[in-house]
Design a protein around this motif. Structure first.
Motif, short mmCIF file in Angstrom:
data_model
loop_
_atom_site.label_atom_id
_atom_site.label_comp_id
_atom_site.label_asym_id
_atom_site.label_seq_id
_atom_site.Cartn_x
_atom_site.Cartn_y
_atom_site.Cartn_z
N LYS A 94 0.86 -1.18 0.00
CA LYS A 94 0.00 0.00 0.00
C LYS A 94 0.90 1.23 0.00
O LYS A 94 1.57 1.52 0.99
N GLY A 96 2.38 5.08 0.13
CA GLY A 96 2.18 6.08 1.17
C GLY A 96 1.02 7.03 0.90
O GLY A 96 0.43 7.55 1.84
N THR A 153 4.50 -0.20 10.68
CA THR A 153 3.09 -0.01 10.33
C THR A 153 2.30 0.38 11.57
O THR A 153 2.41 -0.27 12.62
N HIS A 156 -1.64 5.07 11.03
CA HIS A 156 -1.53 6.13 10.02
C HIS A 156 -1.18 5.60 8.63
O HIS A 156 -1.26 6.36 7.66
N ASN A 157 -0.74 4.37 8.52
CA ASN A 157 -0.44 3.82 7.18
C ASN A 157 -1.02 2.42 7.00
O ASN A 157 -0.42 1.55 6.37
N GLY A 158 -2.20 2.21 7.54
CA GLY A 158 -2.96 1.02 7.20
C GLY A 158 -2.77 -0.19 8.07
O GLY A 158 -3.03 -1.31 7.62
N ARG A 207 -7.19 4.03 5.44
CA ARG A 207 -6.37 4.68 4.42
C ARG A 207 -5.05 5.15 5.02
O ARG A 207 -4.94 5.35 6.23
N SER A 208 -4.05 5.34 4.16
CA SER A 208 -2.78 5.91 4.61
C SER A 208 -2.94 7.42 4.78
O SER A 208 -3.58 8.08 3.96
N SER A 213 4.75 3.92 3.24
CA SER A 213 4.26 2.69 2.62
C SER A 213 3.95 1.63 3.68
O SER A 213 4.46 1.70 4.81
N ARG A 214 3.12 0.68 3.29
CA ARG A 214 2.85 -0.48 4.14
C ARG A 214 2.96 -1.73 3.28
O ARG A 214 2.09 -2.03 2.48
#
Length: 244
Positions: A94, A96, A153, A156-158, A207-208, A213-214
């Motif tokens: 996913k 950023g 993770t 804030h980033n899924g 959502r991010s 990135s995740r």
């Protein structure tokens, strides 16, 4: 945390987070191997919000010795016993700036090699180069998933949100969730850590929002033989160490 503590939490909550299972250098090598894979095939999905690889362990075979280490095998053997093997694998990236989110759900389907009319299996769905079917609930209750995190993770980033203990309710509809009486929790995992979860655990992801990135490797395990000639689509020979 002791093996017994981990097993107790996993049984009660339906998930557990274990940090530092893979070193930074191993994670770097995993990322390099994934980046070198030919992404032109039908099992690769790439959009502005998501990059995913289905049948990941088969499509990127060079990743297997990096994942199936003696340490991971020992954990599986100690927590679940012997006879488990990977039956489904997906790589998720996913970005950023992704606007992609996943609504509340349970993982109710398994990937099989072909479609056969077998009592107790259904409904069916077709995905790229494979069939997916909902099996009897006892198979789902026996399976488990390992998620290997290639990035830090958090919410804030899924990072996944889960409802602890929801795996004990069997199959139920997401619209029946009351987050006031059964609040969700976020599951932050640091790079190199893993999250182990039961398929029936109700989970979602947002959502991010922080530009990070995740990237996650998702592998499902079973030790069950399917009925009526059905076969796992991705069964790989992996045998954990003996139960301690």
């Amino acid at each position: 945390m002791s093996k017994q503590d981990i097993a107790t939490l996993l049984d009660a909550d339906g998930f557990i987070i274990i940090p530092d299972v893979f070193s930074n250098s191993t994670i770097d090598t995993m990322i390099s191997v994934i980046g070198a894979a030919d992404s032109s095939g039908p099992l690769f999905r790439k959009t502005s919000d998501l990059f995913a690889i289905r049948r990941f362990l088969q499509v990127v075979p060079g990743i297997q010795p990096l994942i199936f280490t003696e340490r991971l095998a020992g954990m599986i053997g100690q927590l679940f016993g012997t006879g488990y093997f990977p039956v489904k694998s997906i790589y998720f990236d996913k970005p950023g700036q992704s606007n992609w989110f996943v609504a509340w759900h349970q993982d109710l389907t398994i990937a099989v090699a072909k479609k056969l009319p077998v009592e107790g299996y259904g409904p069916w769905t077709v995905k790229p180069d494979q069939y997916a079917v909902q099996p009897p609930v006892d198979i789902l209750e026996n399976n488990f998933t390992i998620r290997i995190h290639l990035d830090d993770t958090d919410e804030h980033n899924g990072a996944l949100k889960v409802i602890p203990g929801s795996h004990r309710k069997g199959i139920y509809r997401p619209d029946s969730i009351d987050l006031l009486t059964t609040p969700d929790v976020s599951c932050p995992v640091k790079r190199g850590g893993i999250m182990i979860m039961r398929p029936l655990l109700m989970h979602a992801s947002g959502r991010s929002s922080n530009g990070h990135s995740r990237r996650v490797i998702h592998i499902e395990f079973s030790r069950r033989t399917l009925a009526g000639g059905l076969e796992w689509a991705e069964q790989l020979p992996f045998f954990p160490v003996a139960e301690a």
